[in-house]
Design a protein around this motif. Structure first.
Motif, mmCIF file in Angstrom:
data_model
loop_
_atom_site.group_PDB
_atom_site.id
_atom_site.type_symbol
_atom_site.label_atom_id
_atom_site.label_comp_id
_atom_site.label_asym_id
_atom_site.label_seq_id
_atom_site.Cartn_x
_atom_site.Cartn_y
_atom_site.Cartn_z
ATOM 1 N N VAL A 104 0.645 -1.195 -0.058
ATOM 2 C CA VAL A 104 0.090 -0.026 -0.095
ATOM 3 C C VAL A 104 0.922 1.228 0.121
ATOM 4 C CG1 VAL A 104 -1.545 1.102 1.279
ATOM 5 C CG2 VAL A 104 -1.883 -1.493 1.152
ATOM 6 N N LEU A 105 1.780 1.209 0.637
ATOM 7 C CA LEU A 105 2.887 2.213 0.908
ATOM 8 C C LEU A 105 3.586 2.563 -0.585
ATOM 9 C CD1 LEU A 105 4.617 4.431 2.770
ATOM 10 C CD2 LEU A 105 6.311 2.449 2.861
ATOM 11 N N ASN A 106 3.756 1.502 -1.250
ATOM 12 C CA ASN A 106 4.628 1.700 -2.594
ATOM 13 C C ASN A 106 3.526 2.178 -3.556
ATOM 14 O OD1 ASN A 106 7.092 0.778 -1.729
ATOM 15 N ND2 ASN A 106 6.909 -1.188 -2.258
ATOM 16 N N LEU A 107 2.197 1.748 -3.432
ATOM 17 C CA LEU A 107 1.132 2.178 -4.253
ATOM 18 C C LEU A 107 0.974 3.750 -4.274
ATOM 19 C CD1 LEU A 107 -1.209 1.492 -6.120
ATOM 20 C CD2 LEU A 107 -2.613 1.332 -4.213
ATOM 21 N N PHE A 108 0.840 4.152 -2.969
ATOM 22 C CA PHE A 108 0.587 5.861 -3.175
ATOM 23 C C PHE A 108 1.818 6.522 -3.258
ATOM 24 C CE2 PHE A 108 -3.171 3.940 -1.199
ATOM 25 C CZ PHE A 108 -4.200 4.936 -1.580
ATOM 26 N N LEU A 109 3.146 5.901 -2.966
ATOM 27 C CA LEU A 109 4.099 6.771 -3.269
ATOM 28 C C LEU A 109 4.632 6.716 -4.773
ATOM 29 C CD1 LEU A 109 6.675 8.037 -1.710
ATOM 30 C CD2 LEU A 109 7.933 5.657 -1.780
ATOM 31 N N PHE A 110 4.172 5.685 -5.219
ATOM 32 C CA PHE A 110 4.257 5.655 -6.790
ATOM 33 C C PHE A 110 3.293 6.780 -7.496
ATOM 34 C CE2 PHE A 110 3.104 3.763 -10.953
ATOM 35 C CZ PHE A 110 4.260 3.830 -11.521
ATOM 36 N N GLU A 111 1.994 6.652 -6.812
ATOM 37 C CA GLU A 111 1.204 7.620 -7.659
ATOM 38 C C GLU A 111 1.565 9.197 -7.326
ATOM 39 O OE1 GLU A 111 -2.675 7.142 -6.193
ATOM 40 O OE2 GLU A 111 -3.063 5.215 -7.208
ATOM 41 N N PHE A 174 12.021 14.251 -7.104
ATOM 42 C CA PHE A 174 12.393 14.127 -5.568
ATOM 43 C C PHE A 174 11.605 14.724 -4.640
ATOM 44 C CE2 PHE A 174 15.068 15.659 -2.145
ATOM 45 C CZ PHE A 174 15.538 14.672 -1.649
ATOM 46 N N VAL A 175 11.164 15.865 -4.823
ATOM 47 C CA VAL A 175 10.082 16.659 -3.999
ATOM 48 C C VAL A 175 8.850 16.063 -3.931
ATOM 49 C CG1 VAL A 175 8.783 18.627 -3.707
ATOM 50 C CG2 VAL A 175 11.179 18.909 -4.427
ATOM 51 N N SER A 176 8.328 15.347 -5.080
ATOM 52 C CA SER A 176 7.296 14.709 -5.218
ATOM 53 C C SER A 176 7.279 13.187 -4.241
ATOM 54 C CB SER A 176 6.679 14.131 -6.658
ATOM 55 O OG SER A 176 6.665 15.387 -7.426
ATOM 56 N N ALA A 177 8.320 12.597 -4.336
ATOM 57 C CA ALA A 177 8.673 11.328 -3.541
ATOM 58 C C ALA A 177 8.677 11.724 -2.083
ATOM 59 C CB ALA A 177 9.779 10.904 -3.983
ATOM 60 N N VAL A 178 9.217 12.781 -1.826
ATOM 61 C CA VAL A 178 9.432 13.177 0.033
ATOM 62 C C VAL A 178 8.043 13.624 0.324
ATOM 63 C CG1 VAL A 178 10.283 14.932 1.377
ATOM 64 C CG2 VAL A 178 11.604 14.123 -0.459
ATOM 65 N N VAL A 179 7.275 14.484 -0.378
ATOM 66 C CA VAL A 179 6.038 14.815 0.115
ATOM 67 C C VAL A 179 5.031 13.699 0.304
ATOM 68 C CG1 VAL A 179 6.483 17.212 -0.366
ATOM 69 C CG2 VAL A 179 5.112 15.985 -2.094
ATOM 70 N N SER A 180 5.378 12.738 -0.651
ATOM 71 C CA SER A 180 4.247 11.733 -0.871
ATOM 72 C C SER A 180 4.271 10.666 0.404
ATOM 73 C CB SER A 180 4.322 10.796 -2.256
ATOM 74 O OG SER A 180 4.022 11.860 -2.881
ATOM 75 N N VAL A 181 5.744 10.655 1.195
ATOM 76 C CA VAL A 181 5.989 9.491 2.085
ATOM 77 C C VAL A 181 4.826 9.643 3.164
ATOM 78 C CG1 VAL A 181 7.501 8.989 3.758
ATOM 79 C CG2 VAL A 181 8.397 9.647 1.473
ATOM 80 N N LEU A 182 4.560 11.011 3.455
ATOM 81 C CA LEU A 182 3.572 11.031 4.787
ATOM 82 C C LEU A 182 2.109 10.281 4.428
ATOM 83 C CD1 LEU A 182 2.779 11.701 7.842
ATOM 84 C CD2 LEU A 182 2.328 14.131 6.637
ATOM 85 N N PRO A 183 1.692 10.664 3.201
ATOM 86 C CA PRO A 183 0.242 10.192 2.992
ATOM 87 C C PRO A 183 0.151 8.697 2.583
ATOM 88 C CG PRO A 183 0.502 12.358 1.741
ATOM 89 C CD PRO A 183 1.802 11.866 2.299
ATOM 90 N N SER A 184 1.438 8.178 2.015
ATOM 91 C CA SER A 184 1.363 6.979 1.840
ATOM 92 C C SER A 184 1.780 6.062 3.078
ATOM 93 C CB SER A 184 2.685 6.612 0.685
ATOM 94 O OG SER A 184 2.567 7.520 -0.318
ATOM 95 N N TRP A 185 2.233 6.725 3.962
ATOM 96 C CA TRP A 185 2.596 6.021 5.417
ATOM 97 C C TRP A 185 0.907 5.697 5.954
ATOM 98 C CZ3 TRP A 185 1.979 7.529 10.531
ATOM 99 C CH2 TRP A 185 2.519 6.702 11.495
ATOM 100 N N ARG A 186 0.360 6.860 5.998
ATOM 101 C CA ARG A 186 -0.991 7.105 6.626
ATOM 102 C C ARG A 186 -1.783 5.978 5.987
ATOM 103 N NH1 ARG A 186 -3.352 12.817 7.098
ATOM 104 N NH2 ARG A 186 -5.225 11.540 8.056
ATOM 105 N N ALA A 187 -1.781 6.001 4.674
ATOM 106 C CA ALA A 187 -2.536 4.823 4.024
ATOM 107 C C ALA A 187 -2.169 3.499 4.602
ATOM 108 C CB ALA A 187 -2.370 5.107 2.359
#
Length: 199
Positions: A104-111, A174-187
């Protein structure tokens, strides 16, 4: 030297005896133009002032670029959080089917990375249109440079740099990957039953 008839006269003096050289030039000019007001300046001082102005402008551009990247990152962060909240039921169903937290983390991080890549490519494409136009036609600074005390090209042509384009693209991803970590972790931390019931 600035005179209406000649506009500018440049004089190169030897390293020593600068004061005497300036006095001699003044005497010669006064002999030819006794009623003209002479305005003197030194190229090294003028270039120094220009260099300091350029340094301040470059520093301001860096600050504005950092602010723009931060605002874009905040926007992408809000979009990612919104996407996670809107897809709680989907996340619950996926987790009830046995998908792990890591998946799930990888899914939202990839998005998030894909969104950043698309946005970066769109921004680069728009910027490249303007860059190509000004690289061909130049940007006219004649009004701004009219007060400069030495002759120079008043039309500036942009340079297309593939290296800078690639760097901008990498920064966006890179910025997209960094800011996507928190929402992906919550998911990934959502409980399947609670996620399904919350919708």
């Amino acid at each position: 030297y600035n005179h209406a008839a000649f506009r500018y006269i440049s004089v190169k003096a030897a390293g020593g005896g600068l004061k005497e050289a300036v006095q001699h030039v003044e005497d010669v000019c006064r002999a030819f133009f006794p009623y003209a007001a002479n305005n003197w300046f030194f190229f090294d001082e003028e270039f120094g002032r220009m260099y300091r102005r350029e340094q301040r402008t470059a520093g301001l551009m860096v600050v504005l670029s950092v602010i723009a990247v931060a605002l874009a990152g905040m926007g992408l962060l809000g979009l990612s959080i919104f996407a996670v909240e809107k897809r709680r039921k989907e996340i619950g169903i996926l987790k009830s089917m046995g998908i792990s937290r890591f998946e799930v983390l990888n899914l939202f991080l990839f998005e998030g990375i894909v969104l950043g890549l698309i946005g970066s490519l769109a921004g680069i494409s728009i910027g490249m249109i303007f860059n190509i136009y000004f690289a061909i036609n130049g940007l006219d600074f004649s009004a701004m440079m009219s007060s400069f005390n030495f002759p120079m090209d008043q039309r500036i042509f942009f340079e297309i740099s593939p290296g800078s384009t690639i760097n901008i693209l990498l920064i966006g991803v890179f910025v997209s990957a960094v800011v996507s970590v928190l929402p992906s972790w919550r998911a990934s931390r959502m409980n399947a039953v609670d996620a399904i019931k919350s919708v």
